[in-house]
Design a protein around this motif. Structure first.
Motif, PDB file in Angstrom:
ATOM      1  N   GLU A 272       0.696  -1.274   0.136  1.00 25.16           N
ATOM      2  CA  GLU A 272       0.020   0.041  -0.024  1.00 25.16           C
ATOM      3  C   GLU A 272       0.782   1.148   0.024  1.00 25.16           C
ATOM      4  OE1 GLU A 272      -2.758   0.031   3.139  1.00 25.16           O
ATOM      5  OE2 GLU A 272      -3.485  -2.162   2.853  1.00 25.16           O
TER       6      GLU A 272
ATOM      7  N   ASP B 270       2.858   1.996  -2.101  1.00 22.90           N
ATOM      8  CA  ASP B 270       3.351   2.380  -3.488  1.00 22.90           C
ATOM      9  C   ASP B 270       2.529   3.898  -3.804  1.00 22.90           C
ATOM     10  OD1 ASP B 270       4.495   0.170  -3.788  1.00 22.90           O
ATOM     11  OD2 ASP B 270       3.075  -0.744  -5.219  1.00 22.90           O
ATOM     12  N   GLY B 271       1.419   4.200  -2.913  1.00 22.38           N
ATOM     13  CA  GLY B 271       0.746   5.252  -3.214  1.00 22.38           C
ATOM     14  C   GLY B 271       1.954   6.602  -2.712  1.00 22.38           C
ATOM     15  N   HIS B 272       2.694   6.564  -1.709  1.00 23.31           N
ATOM     16  CA  HIS B 272       3.709   7.254  -1.492  1.00 23.31           C
ATOM     17  C   HIS B 272       4.722   7.399  -2.267  1.00 23.31           C
ATOM     18  CE1 HIS B 272       2.125   8.205   2.664  1.00 23.31           C
ATOM     19  NE2 HIS B 272       2.208   7.078   3.192  1.00 23.31           N
TER      20      HIS B 272
ATOM     21  N   ARG C 187       4.427   6.985  -5.603  1.00 24.13           N
ATOM     22  CA  ARG C 187       4.104   7.628  -6.835  1.00 24.13           C
ATOM     23  C   ARG C 187       4.156   8.781  -6.790  1.00 24.13           C
ATOM     24  NH1 ARG C 187       0.283   2.983  -7.113  1.00 24.13           N
ATOM     25  NH2 ARG C 187      -1.202   4.123  -5.908  1.00 24.13           N
ATOM     26  N   THR C 188       3.756   9.572  -5.298  1.00 21.92           N
ATOM     27  CA  THR C 188       3.548  11.183  -5.249  1.00 21.92           C
ATOM     28  C   THR C 188       4.981  11.305  -5.072  1.00 21.92           C
ATOM     29  OG1 THR C 188       3.079  10.882  -2.894  1.00 21.92           O
ATOM     30  CG2 THR C 188       1.201  10.820  -4.494  1.00 21.92           C
TER      31      THR C 188
ATOM     32  N   GLU D  27       4.137   5.359   9.868  1.00 20.75           N
ATOM     33  CA  GLU D  27       4.019   4.378   8.959  1.00 20.75           C
ATOM     34  C   GLU D  27       4.505   3.034   9.400  1.00 20.75           C
ATOM     35  OE1 GLU D  27       2.045   3.230   6.423  1.00 20.75           O
ATOM     36  OE2 GLU D  27       2.517   5.398   5.978  1.00 20.75           O
TER      37      GLU D  27
END
Length: 435
Positions: free
Chosen positions: A107, A109-111, A113-114, A123
């Protein structure tokens, strides 16, 4: 007062491990750091040094009567909880733990990508929280609810700092952190008690006893009237044991790897070799030799359990110093782990010092990040599984970049966590390699 964790360690090392009387106004505890003295207090004479006194009051406001108590309450809690943290039980949980950690790490991966930095402590706690709740609580608690638990426990762990530093201040006097602590404790109870009642109604699921159902069966058989309250105390203690040390050790790790890029590179290489492109499984943990050496060194320099307080219940002597009954002693792993007599280059982060333990002669009590003796932390077997799985999962997918390097100080709460935020940015590992 600005950096008490480090200052206590300095007192111990400057005294070369001799007993130090610390003047805190009307309160004058003894600082214990020499391994011989640690052995005396935690093992040889452990019955004379009990977990009682001023230092324990803020902790027990939330943990209640359980594994952190003394006497019959502790014996009862240990009898019930110890099997649940034994290597055999931990091994049985390993596959589920590996799956839960892998699912949660993906999850991030969202960090990635941005490219936006995020708080490393938050975290790491969230990853460990999900794994512990899923495996230990048997899926009885929803993810949304479980994610409410982690910040409340973090508040409890940090808001007692003032009480720990000035334990003689009466509770009738409100001090910084009290309001946040009481609010967090209330929120924890509002989550835990309904969970216990739900488990009581449903019983064992699918023929597989989980932690809550196991505790309920044992505690209600012991004392039907107080059983639910005791299960609450046990669950709070277990959750803290299973999450706090691991999350804080992982938080310190990323700052260390930033300061030692050669160690970070070697860690990536080992994980690449052992895990490859496949998922990280429990059987990989034993093969990640260098990773475990790195973890040992993080535990040495940044032990989450920075203070182990005890109260002498009878007159005795430590290192030639007479200790009267009722006196408080403070064991500081932070100091012991830095004593030059037992550690070469004690302030240097060097995983190689753990390379060959079969030939290294070191005092048994020169290193005790999980305590020692009958009261040693029950969660250490779980830590040896959780922490490598989290690190290996993260480093197979990302390169973690510390975006705010700075001199860190330890916040003196229930555990020693960095006072400053550890802000991390994720670079996907394939992109990192092409660069």
């Amino acid at each position: 007062m600005k950096d008490p964790v480090t200052e206590l360690a300095k007192m111990g090392t400057e005294a070369a491990g001799q007993v130090v009387r610390v003047g805190l106004g009307p309160f004058r505890p003894y600082l214990i750091s020499h391994p011989d003295h640690v052995q005396q207090v935690l093992t040889a004479q452990w019955g004379n040094f009990r977990r009682e006194g001023m230092f324990w009051r803020p902790v027990r406001r939330v943990t209640g009567k359980g594994i952190l108590r003394e006497g019959d309450e502790w014996v009862s809690a240990k009898k019930i909880l110890q099997p649940l943290f034994a290597p055999k039980y931990t091994s049985a949980m390993a596959e589920g733990m590996a799956d839960a950690i892998a699912e949660r790490v993906v999850e991030l991966d969202g960090h990635a990508r941005t490219g936006q930095p995020f708080d490393g402590a938050e975290e790491m706690t969230a990853i460990i929280n999900q794994a512990v709740v899923k495996v230990l609580f048997g899926g009885r608690i929803s993810r949304a609810t479980s994610e409410l638990l982690a910040p409340e426990f973090a508040t409890c762990a940090t808001s007692i700092a003032f009480r720990l530093l000035l334990p003689f201040v009466p509770y009738s006097v409100k001090v910084p952190g009290d309001r946040a602590y009481l609010r967090a404790m209330k929120n924890i109870d509002e989550i835990v008690y309904p969970l216990i009642e739900q488990t009581r109604r449903e019983g064992v699921r699918d023929g597989k006893p989980d932690l809550i159902s196991s505790l309920l069966a044992a505690r209600l058989a012991e004392d039907p009237a107080e059983g639910v309250r005791q299960v609450r105390d046990d669950l709070v203690s277990v959750y803290a044991t299973a999450t706090e040390t691991t999350a804080m050790t992982l938080t310190w790790l990323w700052a260390v790897l930033h300061d030692h890029p050669e160690i970070s590179a070697r860690l990536h290489q080992e994980i690449d070799r052992v895990v490859g492109d496949g998922p990280v499984r429990p059987e990989h943990v034993g093969q990640l030799t260098y990773l475990n050496m790195v973890l040992q060194e993080v535990l040495r320099l940044f032990p989450a359990g920075w203070l182990i307080p005890r109260m002498a219940v009878a007159d005795t002597e430590i290192g030639g110093v007479r200790i009267k009954a009722g006196s408080q002693v403070m064991i500081s792993p932070y100091a012991t782990h830095r004593l030059p007599e037992f550690w070469e280059r004690p302030l240097e982060f060097d995983p190689e010092r753990w390379a060959d333990q079969s030939t290294t002669r070191r005092h048994r009590y020169a290193f005790f990040p999980f305590g020692a003796g009958p009261h040693a932390c029950l969660g250490q077997n779980l830590f040896r599984l959780e922490a490598p799985l989290v690190i290996a999962n993260l480093l197979t997918r990302y390169r973690l970049v510390l975006t705010n390097p700075q001199r860190l100080t330890a916040l003196p709460g229930a555990s020693a966590r960095p006072k400053q935020p550890i802000m991390l940015r994720l670079v996907p590992i394939k992109l990192s390699r092409t660069k």
